[in-house]
Design a protein around this motif. Sequence first.
Motif, short mmCIF file in Angstrom:
data_model
loop_
_atom_site.label_atom_id
_atom_site.label_comp_id
_atom_site.label_asym_id
_atom_site.label_seq_id
_atom_site.Cartn_x
_atom_site.Cartn_y
_atom_site.Cartn_z
N SER A 19 0.80 -1.14 0.06
CA SER A 19 -0.04 -0.01 0.26
C SER A 19 0.87 1.09 -0.18
O SER A 19 2.08 1.25 0.72
CB SER A 19 -0.91 0.02 0.94
OG SER A 19 -1.77 -1.08 1.22
N TYR A 20 0.30 2.37 -0.73
CA TYR A 20 0.92 3.74 -0.74
C TYR A 20 2.54 3.45 -1.23
O TYR A 20 3.46 4.09 -0.78
CB TYR A 20 1.13 4.21 0.58
CG TYR A 20 -0.11 4.37 1.27
CD1 TYR A 20 -1.20 4.95 0.66
CD2 TYR A 20 -0.56 3.70 2.63
CE1 TYR A 20 -2.57 4.72 1.43
CE2 TYR A 20 -1.62 3.80 3.15
CZ TYR A 20 -2.88 4.36 2.55
OH TYR A 20 -3.89 4.43 2.97
N MET B 264 3.83 7.38 -4.09
CA MET B 264 3.40 8.64 -3.13
C MET B 264 3.87 9.77 -3.84
O MET B 264 4.51 10.08 -4.84
CB MET B 264 4.32 8.60 -1.49
CG MET B 264 4.17 7.23 -0.97
SD MET B 264 4.85 7.18 0.43
CE MET B 264 3.95 8.34 1.66
N GLU C 283 -3.51 -0.45 -10.42
CA GLU C 283 -3.14 -0.86 -8.86
C GLU C 283 -3.68 -2.51 -8.72
O GLU C 283 -4.67 -2.68 -8.82
CB GLU C 283 -3.95 0.06 -7.80
CG GLU C 283 -3.49 1.39 -7.95
CD GLU C 283 -4.48 2.21 -6.92
OE1 GLU C 283 -3.54 3.15 -6.32
OE2 GLU C 283 -5.71 1.96 -6.79
N SER D 140 -4.62 0.25 -2.03
CA SER D 140 -4.47 1.71 -1.67
C SER D 140 -2.90 1.83 -2.44
O SER D 140 -2.00 2.37 -1.60
CB SER D 140 -4.36 2.07 -0.32
OG SER D 140 -5.58 1.75 0.20
N THR E 49 -1.44 3.69 -4.66
CA THR E 49 -1.26 4.98 -4.77
C THR E 49 -1.79 6.04 -3.84
O THR E 49 -3.16 5.82 -3.56
CB THR E 49 -1.92 5.07 -6.45
OG1 THR E 49 -1.22 4.21 -7.20
CG2 THR E 49 -1.22 6.87 -6.76
N THR E 50 -1.25 6.93 -3.37
CA THR E 50 -1.81 7.89 -2.49
C THR E 50 -2.71 8.66 -3.21
O THR E 50 -2.57 9.10 -4.61
CB THR E 50 -0.76 8.63 -1.51
OG1 THR E 50 -0.05 9.62 -2.59
CG2 THR E 50 0.16 7.66 -0.91
#
Length: 415
Positions: free
Chosen positions: A298-299, A302, A316, A320, A322-323
């Motif tokens: 996740s993330y 950023m 994706e 999550s 990609t922020t």
Amino acid sequence: MTTIPHSSRQDASQLTPGMRHPDTPAMIDGPPVHEQPWVDPVTGTRGFLVIHSLVGGLATGGTRMRPGCTLAEVTDLARRMTLKTAAFGLPVGGAKAGLDLDPHHPQALQILQRFYIAMLPWLDQHWVTAEDMGISQSDLDDVLQPLGLSTSYHAAIQRSPNPDQTLQRVLDGMATQAPGGLPLRDVIGGYGVAQACIGTARALDWNLSDTTVAIQGIGTMGGGAGWFLHDAGAEVVAIADAAGTLYDPHGLDVPALLALRDSYGEIDRAGVPDHVQRLPREAVLSLPTDILIPAALSYAVMADAVPQVQARAVVEAANSATTPEAEELLAVRGVPVIPDFVANAGAAAWTWWLLRGLVGTDPEDSFQMLSDQMQAKVAFMLAEWSESAVLPRRSALSFADTNHRALANTHMLVP
């Protein structure tokens, strides 16, 4: 605009293409309908069950086990399960459970069983769970059977008109092997990610054989996506695992590299051809490729990494990945992001199609159904992106919310 009469029992996935709704607060963004923290009376281990939404009295979502798991994490994942089921028009809500526990703990399965005993009313009547991080499906079913539940899909099966027939269909489907000998249930999620990439290339008028792909992570999602993309003729030029990034601008032999994975999921570098470049792990995010698949963390993408991203689209595979800030900055540069709750929803969609009898033991039927639906959704999102500069995530939230509203008062359609 497509409309469906309230009395219709048409496959709800047909709601998706072209349907819109007024720009009003989405039901899928509401608070969870149930949160249940738990503390193991023996070890003090903390666990959480979050039912984000119920459709026809049912919710679906896996159980994960990892050190540091929190209620906030489980709540976010439960909402994402609502988004996944709604995006594919599945007649079930979203849920998630988690244990703050190392899966290698010597009492891990006993602790899991005590957690499930505490959650038994939900498992018996409302909650369909499955394997997730740190827990295999076989371990999960072994823990549940002494509690009187035939499988983790018990709540859905017992609502069908013929539970014995539905149970047998699920068992047969879960035992089905895909071409190559791997269980279909283990590869269908990665296949869905690959189809999201293929749909992206087609929607943007790219020649698939000239489309280059970089993949961060080679687990179930990343490895499966890489295998199917290579098989379809795309050029997978970079793969990253915990040990670093392997890069060949002319294309990697993905099946050969996947065969070199050890028990930790890392590629044994001793078997990698000398001409393949060894780069730092984070280099996978900045290589010149057409599609970047963050499939590990996740993330992973950023805001501060966006200037280095050279990919022309992001798909994706991790939750999550990609922020929000990074996604907006990528959009300014003309880089669309296909959201996780569409791209990585293949396994959840397939499981529910199996429960409903829409697919069976022929893997080609499952592949075709997922390919058709995934590519249609990606095409719709990227048409709005190209024509009106609408973020793909916004388009997906729109049709997910439309489906969720339409399904709110339905019951699970199981033959």
